[in-house]
Design a protein around this motif. Structure first.
Motif, PDB file in Angstrom:
ATOM      1  N   SER A 157     -11.850   1.451  12.902  1.00  0.00           N
ATOM      2  CA  SER A 157     -12.532   1.245  11.622  1.00  0.00           C
ATOM      3  C   SER A 157     -11.554   1.332  10.460  1.00  0.00           C
ATOM      4  O   SER A 157     -11.640   0.565   9.499  1.00  0.00           O
ATOM      5  N   ARG A 158     -10.652   2.296  10.523  1.00  0.00           N
ATOM      6  CA  ARG A 158      -9.634   2.468   9.488  1.00  0.00           C
ATOM      7  C   ARG A 158      -8.284   2.596  10.180  1.00  0.00           C
ATOM      8  O   ARG A 158      -8.169   3.218  11.245  1.00  0.00           O
ATOM      9  N   VAL A 159      -7.275   2.007   9.548  1.00  0.00           N
ATOM     10  CA  VAL A 159      -5.938   1.962  10.141  1.00  0.00           C
ATOM     11  C   VAL A 159      -4.909   2.303   9.077  1.00  0.00           C
ATOM     12  O   VAL A 159      -5.049   1.910   7.910  1.00  0.00           O
ATOM     13  N   LEU A 160      -3.875   3.030   9.488  1.00  0.00           N
ATOM     14  CA  LEU A 160      -2.674   3.226   8.677  1.00  0.00           C
ATOM     15  C   LEU A 160      -1.487   2.739   9.486  1.00  0.00           C
ATOM     16  O   LEU A 160      -1.441   2.925  10.707  1.00  0.00           O
ATOM     17  N   TYR A 161      -0.521   2.110   8.800  1.00  0.00           N
ATOM     18  CA  TYR A 161       0.707   1.685   9.486  1.00  0.00           C
ATOM     19  C   TYR A 161       1.888   2.431   8.882  1.00  0.00           C
ATOM     20  O   TYR A 161       2.066   2.458   7.666  1.00  0.00           O
ATOM     21  N   VAL A 162       2.697   3.034   9.762  1.00  0.00           N
ATOM     22  CA  VAL A 162       3.856   3.813   9.340  1.00  0.00           C
ATOM     23  C   VAL A 162       5.114   3.054   9.750  1.00  0.00           C
ATOM     24  O   VAL A 162       5.306   2.760  10.940  1.00  0.00           O
ATOM     25  N   GLY A 163       5.965   2.754   8.783  1.00  0.00           N
ATOM     26  CA  GLY A 163       7.202   2.038   9.069  1.00  0.00           C
ATOM     27  C   GLY A 163       8.263   2.366   8.047  1.00  0.00           C
ATOM     28  O   GLY A 163       8.033   3.163   7.127  1.00  0.00           O
ATOM     29  N   ASP A 164       9.423   1.721   8.181  1.00  0.00           N
ATOM     30  CA  ASP A 164      10.563   2.133   7.351  1.00  0.00           C
ATOM     31  C   ASP A 164      11.163   1.026   6.497  1.00  0.00           C
ATOM     32  O   ASP A 164      12.124   1.277   5.769  1.00  0.00           O
ATOM     33  N   THR A 165      10.644  -0.204   6.563  1.00  0.00           N
ATOM     34  CA  THR A 165      11.269  -1.298   5.832  1.00  0.00           C
ATOM     35  C   THR A 165      10.254  -2.082   5.008  1.00  0.00           C
ATOM     36  O   THR A 165       9.042  -1.984   5.216  1.00  0.00           O
ATOM     37  N   GLU A 166      10.784  -2.888   4.125  1.00  0.00           N
ATOM     38  CA  GLU A 166       9.932  -3.766   3.318  1.00  0.00           C
ATOM     39  C   GLU A 166       9.193  -4.764   4.204  1.00  0.00           C
ATOM     40  O   GLU A 166       8.057  -5.144   3.923  1.00  0.00           O
ATOM     41  N   MET A 167       9.850  -5.201   5.294  1.00  0.00           N
ATOM     42  CA  MET A 167       9.171  -6.100   6.233  1.00  0.00           C
ATOM     43  C   MET A 167       7.951  -5.428   6.849  1.00  0.00           C
ATOM     44  O   MET A 167       6.903  -6.061   7.027  1.00  0.00           O
ATOM     45  N   ASP A 168       8.074  -4.146   7.170  1.00  0.00           N
ATOM     46  CA  ASP A 168       6.927  -3.410   7.709  1.00  0.00           C
ATOM     47  C   ASP A 168       5.810  -3.321   6.673  1.00  0.00           C
ATOM     48  O   ASP A 168       4.630  -3.467   7.002  1.00  0.00           O
ATOM     49  N   CYS A 169       6.192  -3.053   5.440  1.00  0.00           N
ATOM     50  CA  CYS A 169       5.215  -2.953   4.364  1.00  0.00           C
ATOM     51  C   CYS A 169       4.478  -4.275   4.183  1.00  0.00           C
ATOM     52  O   CYS A 169       3.244  -4.309   4.072  1.00  0.00           O
ATOM     53  N   ASP A 170       5.236  -5.363   4.178  1.00  0.00           N
ATOM     54  CA  ASP A 170       4.629  -6.685   4.025  1.00  0.00           C
ATOM     55  C   ASP A 170       3.676  -6.984   5.181  1.00  0.00           C
ATOM     56  O   ASP A 170       2.566  -7.509   4.973  1.00  0.00           O
ATOM     57  N   ALA A 171       4.084  -6.621   6.401  1.00  0.00           N
ATOM     58  CA  ALA A 171       3.234  -6.874   7.566  1.00  0.00           C
ATOM     59  C   ALA A 171       1.935  -6.093   7.467  1.00  0.00           C
ATOM     60  O   ALA A 171       0.849  -6.622   7.747  1.00  0.00           O
ATOM     61  N   ALA A 172       2.026  -4.826   7.086  1.00  0.00           N
ATOM     62  CA  ALA A 172       0.824  -4.008   6.948  1.00  0.00           C
ATOM     63  C   ALA A 172      -0.123  -4.605   5.914  1.00  0.00           C
ATOM     64  O   ALA A 172      -1.332  -4.738   6.160  1.00  0.00           O
ATOM     65  N   HIS A 173       0.428  -4.972   4.768  1.00  0.00           N
ATOM     66  CA  HIS A 173      -0.422  -5.499   3.704  1.00  0.00           C
ATOM     67  C   HIS A 173      -1.023  -6.849   4.086  1.00  0.00           C
ATOM     68  O   HIS A 173      -2.186  -7.135   3.748  1.00  0.00           O
ATOM     69  N   ARG A 174      -0.273  -7.683   4.794  1.00  0.00           N
ATOM     70  CA  ARG A 174      -0.831  -8.962   5.243  1.00  0.00           C
ATOM     71  C   ARG A 174      -1.950  -8.749   6.257  1.00  0.00           C
ATOM     72  O   ARG A 174      -2.852  -9.582   6.383  1.00  0.00           O
ATOM     73  N   ALA A 175      -1.902  -7.624   6.964  1.00  0.00           N
ATOM     74  CA  ALA A 175      -2.974  -7.273   7.898  1.00  0.00           C
ATOM     75  C   ALA A 175      -4.103  -6.521   7.209  1.00  0.00           C
ATOM     76  O   ALA A 175      -5.096  -6.173   7.851  1.00  0.00           O
ATOM     77  N   GLY A 176      -3.969  -6.258   5.900  1.00  0.00           N
ATOM     78  CA  GLY A 176      -4.998  -5.548   5.160  1.00  0.00           C
ATOM     79  C   GLY A 176      -5.020  -4.057   5.433  1.00  0.00           C
ATOM     80  O   GLY A 176      -6.076  -3.420   5.338  1.00  0.00           O
ATOM     81  N   VAL A 177      -3.840  -3.495   5.727  1.00  0.00           N
ATOM     82  CA  VAL A 177      -3.735  -2.098   6.142  1.00  0.00           C
ATOM     83  C   VAL A 177      -2.845  -1.331   5.163  1.00  0.00           C
ATOM     84  O   VAL A 177      -1.776  -1.822   4.788  1.00  0.00           O
ATOM     85  N   PRO A 178      -3.219  -0.121   4.739  1.00  0.00           N
ATOM     86  CA  PRO A 178      -2.341   0.691   3.898  1.00  0.00           C
ATOM     87  C   PRO A 178      -1.048   1.046   4.643  1.00  0.00           C
ATOM     88  O   PRO A 178      -1.051   1.270   5.855  1.00  0.00           O
ATOM     89  N   PHE A 179       0.045   1.108   3.881  1.00  0.00           N
ATOM     90  CA  PHE A 179       1.364   1.328   4.474  1.00  0.00           C
ATOM     91  C   PHE A 179       1.959   2.650   4.022  1.00  0.00           C
ATOM     92  O   PHE A 179       1.979   2.965   2.828  1.00  0.00           O
ATOM     93  N   ILE A 180       2.462   3.427   4.987  1.00  0.00           N
ATOM     94  CA  ILE A 180       3.184   4.670   4.719  1.00  0.00           C
ATOM     95  C   ILE A 180       4.649   4.428   5.006  1.00  0.00           C
ATOM     96  O   ILE A 180       5.029   4.107   6.136  1.00  0.00           O
ATOM     97  N   HIS A 181       5.479   4.584   3.967  1.00  0.00           N
ATOM     98  CA  HIS A 181       6.913   4.328   4.116  1.00  0.00           C
ATOM     99  C   HIS A 181       7.641   5.579   4.577  1.00  0.00           C
ATOM    100  O   HIS A 181       7.603   6.621   3.910  1.00  0.00           O
ATOM    101  N   ALA A 182       8.326   5.469   5.725  1.00  0.00           N
ATOM    102  CA  ALA A 182       9.199   6.538   6.223  1.00  0.00           C
ATOM    103  C   ALA A 182      10.563   6.369   5.553  1.00  0.00           C
ATOM    104  O   ALA A 182      11.403   5.596   6.017  1.00  0.00           O
TER     105      ALA A 182
END
Length: 211
Positions: A157-182
């Motif tokens: 129902s709810r998802v968070l994506y944890v990653g370390d790069t701008e590419m990860d951030c872009d992928a999360a946002h394109r999937a409609g998911v909040p991004f946590i930057h490591a």
């Protein structure tokens, strides 16, 4: 019933395997004299990209098809090497995974080849903390599609994506998911929704987000 899930990138987020990957690849690259050995700095500069893009970035002196062939050969031999050697786990990883997995299912979503996530699990005995995974080598899909795929498949129902790069951030946002930057990882992500400077900060942050 609502089901929340935390999805993780692997390289630069859960471990740093760049040095071991470079060792493995340079052993393989001895069979390809048209390209030279690579460095750890070069590897860290391309980790997170899909494998064809990594080949094109590292092996610019050969035709694209040959670069793809070389990177595929390197990856074939890399998994077994990493399963033996492991990588460098970021501080507090197992403790953080234990705390998080007691409350929420955890997943790995990476642009890696098939078998790479399993090598991480096997080398460090961490697979039991994760409810599943997906990778570009298996699906042929970009990371944002794999994030969405896992969310649908697992009924999250709810998802968070944890990653370390701008590419990860872009992928999360394109999937409609909040991004946590490591921020301790390999890259920057100025558009991140949240940030952590250490894995130990993650359980409290997730609890606040989903309070």
């Amino acid at each position: 019933m609502q089901k929340d899930g935390i999805l993780f990138d692997l390289d630069g987020t859960l471990w740093d395997a760049a040095a071991r990957v470079v060792e493995s690849w340079n052993l393989t690259l001895r069979h390809f004299p048209e390209v030279g050995p690579i460095t750890e700095a070069q590897m860290k500069g391309v980790m997170g990209k899909t494998l064809p893009k990594i080949g094109e970035a590292l092996f610019t002196g050969v035709p694209v098809a040959r670069a793809h062939e070389i990177v595929a050969r390197c990856c074939d031999e890399e998994n077994a090497y990493l399963e033996r050697t492991g990588g460098t786990l970021y501080p507090g990883l197992e403790e953080t995974l234990a705390t998080l997995s007691a409350r929420w299912p955890l997943y790995v979503v990476s642009n890696c080849q098939e078998g790479y996530i399993e090598a991480f699990y096997a080398a460090h005995g961490l697979g039991h903390y994760f409810a599943g995974s997906e990778n570009a080598g298996h699906t042929g899909l970009p990371k944002w599609d794999n994030i969405s795929l896992v969310a649908r498949r697992e009924g999250l129902s709810r998802v968070l994506y944890v990653g370390d790069t701008e590419m990860d951030c872009d992928a999360a946002h394109r999937a409609g998911v909040p991004f946590i930057h490591a921020r301790y990882g390999f890259g920057r992500a100025p558009e991140a929704d949240y940030t952590i400077d250490a894995l130990a900060e993650l359980p409290a942050l997730v609890a606040r987000i989903w309070a």
